[in-house]
Scaffold this active site. Structure first.
Site, mmCIF file in Angstrom:
data_model
loop_
_atom_site.group_PDB
_atom_site.id
_atom_site.type_symbol
_atom_site.label_atom_id
_atom_site.label_comp_id
_atom_site.label_asym_id
_atom_site.label_seq_id
_atom_site.Cartn_x
_atom_site.Cartn_y
_atom_site.Cartn_z
ATOM 1 N N GLU A 1 -2.102 -8.390 6.311
ATOM 2 C CA GLU A 1 -2.397 -8.265 7.745
ATOM 3 C C GLU A 1 -3.370 -9.341 8.220
ATOM 4 O O GLU A 1 -4.163 -9.113 9.136
ATOM 5 C CB GLU A 1 -2.899 -6.848 8.039
ATOM 6 C CG GLU A 1 -1.775 -5.825 7.824
ATOM 7 C CD GLU A 1 -2.141 -4.405 8.197
ATOM 8 O OE1 GLU A 1 -3.337 -4.055 8.119
ATOM 9 O OE2 GLU A 1 -1.222 -3.643 8.555
ATOM 10 N N ASN B 1 -5.421 7.589 4.416
ATOM 11 C CA ASN B 1 -5.087 6.809 5.607
ATOM 12 C C ASN B 1 -3.647 7.092 5.999
ATOM 13 O O ASN B 1 -2.737 6.979 5.176
ATOM 14 C CB ASN B 1 -5.231 5.302 5.345
ATOM 15 C CG ASN B 1 -5.130 4.494 6.622
ATOM 16 O OD1 ASN B 1 -6.001 4.576 7.491
ATOM 17 N ND2 ASN B 1 -4.057 3.740 6.772
ATOM 18 N N GLU B 2 -3.466 7.491 7.222
ATOM 19 C CA GLU B 2 -2.121 7.654 7.802
ATOM 20 C C GLU B 2 -1.137 8.319 6.837
ATOM 21 O O GLU B 2 -0.173 7.704 6.374
ATOM 22 C CB GLU B 2 -1.581 6.300 8.258
ATOM 23 C CG GLU B 2 -2.379 5.727 9.402
ATOM 24 C CD GLU B 2 -1.711 4.522 10.044
ATOM 25 O OE1 GLU B 2 -0.929 3.840 9.373
ATOM 26 O OE2 GLU B 2 -1.985 4.275 11.235
ATOM 27 N N GLU C 1 -7.831 4.386 15.773
ATOM 28 C CA GLU C 1 -7.367 3.000 15.638
ATOM 29 C C GLU C 1 -6.544 2.630 16.850
ATOM 30 O O GLU C 1 -5.760 3.438 17.356
ATOM 31 C CB GLU C 1 -6.430 2.842 14.438
ATOM 32 C CG GLU C 1 -7.079 2.790 13.098
ATOM 33 C CD GLU C 1 -6.030 2.605 12.009
ATOM 34 O OE1 GLU C 1 -5.065 1.840 12.198
ATOM 35 O OE2 GLU C 1 -6.185 3.261 10.965
ATOM 36 N N HIS D 1 -3.577 -9.910 11.888
ATOM 37 C CA HIS D 1 -3.833 -8.772 12.776
ATOM 38 C C HIS D 1 -5.092 -9.031 13.594
ATOM 39 O O HIS D 1 -6.077 -9.560 13.085
ATOM 40 C CB HIS D 1 -4.012 -7.503 11.939
ATOM 41 C CG HIS D 1 -3.809 -6.250 12.727
ATOM 42 N ND1 HIS D 1 -4.713 -5.812 13.671
ATOM 43 C CD2 HIS D 1 -2.805 -5.351 12.727
ATOM 44 C CE1 HIS D 1 -4.266 -4.685 14.200
ATOM 45 N NE2 HIS D 1 -3.104 -4.389 13.647
ATOM 46 N N ARG E 1 0.864 -1.180 0.000
ATOM 47 C CA ARG E 1 0.000 0.000 0.000
ATOM 48 C C ARG E 1 0.900 1.230 0.000
ATOM 49 O O ARG E 1 2.133 1.097 0.045
ATOM 50 C CB ARG E 1 -0.933 -0.004 1.202
ATOM 51 C CG ARG E 1 -0.196 0.120 2.510
ATOM 52 C CD ARG E 1 -1.169 0.150 3.673
ATOM 53 N NE ARG E 1 -0.449 0.374 4.910
ATOM 54 C CZ ARG E 1 -0.974 0.184 6.113
ATOM 55 N NH1 ARG E 1 -2.210 -0.225 6.250
ATOM 56 N NH2 ARG E 1 -0.265 0.424 7.194
HETATM 57 C C1 GLA Z 1 -2.356 1.324 10.718
HETATM 58 C C2 GLA Z 1 -3.235 1.345 9.502
HETATM 59 C C3 GLA Z 1 -4.145 0.176 9.414
HETATM 60 C C4 GLA Z 1 -3.442 -1.097 9.799
HETATM 61 C C5 GLA Z 1 -2.865 -0.944 11.175
HETATM 62 C C6 GLA Z 1 -2.152 -2.181 11.629
HETATM 63 O O1 GLA Z 1 -2.803 2.042 11.768
HETATM 64 O O2 GLA Z 1 -3.979 2.527 9.376
HETATM 65 O O3 GLA Z 1 -4.619 0.087 8.088
HETATM 66 O O4 GLA Z 1 -2.422 -1.357 8.883
HETATM 67 O O5 GLA Z 1 -1.920 0.098 11.167
HETATM 68 O O6 GLA Z 1 -1.739 -2.091 12.946
#
Ligand code: GLA
Length: 637
Positions: A353, A150-151, A305, A356, A112
């Site tokens: 993941e 995202n992030e 998150e 996860h 990603r």
């Molecule tokens: C980040 C991402 C998520 C996921 C988590 C895993 O916070 O935003 O998409 O990858 O990490 O811990």
């Protein structure tokens, strides 16, 4: 406007990826969400390839059905723009829009964040998909909030980045002469005679120029912010009633200056992933929460998150013991979060993941984890009244992302300076003393605090230095530690005593940096010890609080000093103290609060949150909290 629209009470939920599951699982999802009290889910975060399977061809049917189903179930949607993961068709059609590493490697699709935020094709494609989502869903009754991207955190060293960097530099410096001066270009023949000669700080033969590196980080932060803004403006125009957020990620690789971003989002969203499974996890969670609240200017923010059941460490994801998920959530809520969100709702079967953790584990609902999720979800409405109450702090720690960036990447400092650890150390020692702190930018508003602590604030601009002077002169107590104000905003060393030029404020000059081998301690008289880094200090009016007891150059020289200045006083700690020594100093400064080691006690509005992380019963005032439990009580008058 700031509250996710239509979501009552504290937010509870997480990333939900219906596109990864057959539709017959969705009914089960909604039923389980209702059972757990979930009221908000982040949808579509990485769904670009499902929404636009080919360039210009869209498939929204599945998202329509998912949103309708969630709405029927009374669950609000935090709808994401999927721009953090461009689909394969995009990267193949636009190889120039791939993220480029410093060594020139293009990061192809297969993971990603394989985008270059500076590439025109990526910018256009991002806006196009965001516009389609806005057009279709801005009025959807399930829509509670927009979640842009995202992030944010990808740095690219591409030719597109370089072109944009030059424009940014021209705006900042006006002339090459000014830039060459600011970057000390006379060293190693680095002076530029044309703007086009300036590159991104790519892989080169040996050490790079710290001013160049720091400006590139600032530029990247601004460029990412610009990408956020263009999407935000488009989404806002489609329906001004819907708040807009993005989830901040935290780490030294992230070129985002949250102080500059937070005024641009309607709600600060933060992803908190502690990096160790021992009590560091609680410490880091508390620190993350205090940072997020401070970035939000003291306003409520949202934990977007956290992991449902595993703490990610170098040795794998260590399962959270019973009650720990709830306690971590409460750390965030007590410190200003509008709720507790997770990555992710349901554990995936495949993909990177796949292991996860999630609110619904692979083994399904009849599991310890899901039972805890339901139990915690049922407890949240009982404390919903606290959701908008402010957290008040009288003490602030300076948080300087630029000092983190500038010390982190610098290979020729006198010794390693772990800026983050120095900040985290002050935070944990004060937390163990029960003191709730805010963070504040070096140039931020200090007026509301009695004490401001500046741990190793390496980069100190003239404006920041004046801010500290003004704060102290007006009656504040400033406590700074070694390496503070070593360089200015261009990474140029402050001459004649370092300290950002504030030698009069501290009543000292720093003459020399004296690192010592890792693991060696240097004793201070009656004050514990220092490790790794000491400075030789000359008194210029300050009083010596304690001296070094050992060390050839430094023996009997001032280690900690205090100087009255205006109505206030400036303390200086010329070394890296061990925790116990900081604790003694804070004892002397009477920095105490109602909490204790292992027990968070945080006042929020008229509520007192008590979170007992220990395996023994804790008593705070008249309240008794069993081992591993939390409670919310009326704050004592
Ligand atoms: C980040 C991402 C998520 C996921 C988590 C895993 O916070 O935003 O998409 O990858 O990490 O811990």
């Amino acid at each position: 406007m700031h509250w996710p629209k239509g979501v009552d009470g504290l937010c509870y939920g997480g990333d939900y990826n219906p596109e990864q599951w057959p539709e017959d699982v969705w009914d089960d999802d909604v039923a389980l969400m209702r059972e757990a009290g979930v009221n908000l889910v982040s949808v579509g975060v990485f769904a670009w390839a499902r929404l636009e399977p080919k360039e210009g061809e869209y498939d929204f049917g599945w998202l329509d059905r998912a949103l309708d189903k969630l709405h029927e179930g009374g669950i609000g949607v935090d709808l994401a723009t999927p721009t953090a993961s461009p689909p394969p068709w995009f990267t193949l059609a636009h190889p120039d829009a791939l993220n480029t590493r410093p060594d020139g490697t293009l990061q192809v699709h297969g993971s990603r964040d394989t985008y270059d935020v500076h590439a025109p094709a990526y910018r256009e494609a991002s806006l196009r998909i965001a516009a389609k989502l806005a057009e279709r869903y801005a009025e959807h009754p399930a829509l509670a909030m927009w979640h842009v991207h995202n992030e944010y955190g990808s740095t690219s060293h591409s030719p597109h980045a370089e072109r944009a960097f030059r424009v940014w530099l021209r705006r900042k410096y006006g002339s090459l002469e000014a830039l060459n001066q600011a970057w000390w270009g006379s060293f190693w023949s680095q002076a530029y005679s044309e703007w086009d000669q300036i590159l991104a700080p790519r892989a080169t033969q040996y050490l790079t120029n710290p001013a160049h590196e720091l400006d590139f980080k600032r530029f990247t932060s601004d460029a990412l912010l610009d990408h956020f803004r263009t999407q935000r403006d488009l989404l806002r125009a489609a329906n001004p009633q819907i708040p807009i957020t993005t989830n901040y990620v935290f780490g030294d690789w992230v070129p985002v200056d949250q102080w500059r971003w937070s005024g641009e989002v309607d709600l600060v969203g933060f992803a908190s992933y502690p990096s160790a499974a021992d009590e560091t996890a609680e410490r880091q969670s508390a620190l993350h929460a205090d940072l997020a609240r401070s970035w939000a200017g003291g306003e409520p923010w949202l934990l977007m998150e956290q992991s449902a059941s595993g703490v990610h460490t170098r040795h794998g994801a260590i399962a959270k013991s019973p009650g720990r998920m709830a306690r971590h959530s409460m750390i965030h809520i007590s410190r200003g979060s509008k709720g507790a969100m997770f990555f992710q709702w349901r554990s995936g079967r495949g993909g990177a993941e796949q292991w996860h953790s999630a609110l619904v584990p692979h083994a399904g609902k009849n599991t310890r984890v899901f039972r805890e999720v339901v139990e915690f979800g049922r407890a949240l409405p009982g404390i919903a009244e606290a959701k908008d109450a402010p957290v008040e702090a009288d003490v602030a720690i300076l948080w300087s992302p630029e000092s983190w960036w500038a010390t982190g990447g610098h290979a020729s400092l006198p010794a390693d300076v772990d800026y983050f650890e120095n900040v985290a150390q002050i935070h944990r020692v004060l937390r163990d003393r029960g003191v709730t702190v805010d963070f504040v930018a070096p140039e931020g508003e200090l007026g509301g605090y009695s004490t401001v602590i500046a741990p190793s604030t390496y980069v100190l601009s003239k404006a920041a230095a004046e801010n500290l002077r003004w704060f102290t002169a007006g009656g504040g107590r400033l406590v700074a530690s070694y390496f503070t104000g070593a360089v200015d905003e261009h990474c140029q060393i402050w001459l004649d005593g370092f300290l950002g030029g504030l030698t009069d404020l501290f009543g000292i000059r720093v003459l020399e940096h004296l690192p010592q081998p890792a693991g060696e301690l240097r004793a201070l008289w009656n004050f514990g010890a220092a490790e790794r880094f000491c400075e030789l200090v000359e008194l210029r009016g300050a009083q010596c609080v304690t001296q070094y007891a050992t060390g050839d150059v430094i023996e009997n020289q001032p280690a900690v000093t205090v100087n009255p200045f205006g109505e206030g006083e400036a303390w200086y700690v010329s070394c890296k103290l061990v925790d116990d020594a900081w604790d003694r100093l804070f004892e002397a400064l009477e920095l105490n609060g109602p909490g204790m080691p292992g027990v968070d006690v945080v006042d929020r509005g008229r509520w007192r949150f008590i979170i007992n992380h220990t395996d023994a019963e804790a008593q705070v005032g008249h309240v008794i909290v069993p081992a591993g439990a939390w409670t919310v009580d009326e704050r004592p008058a």
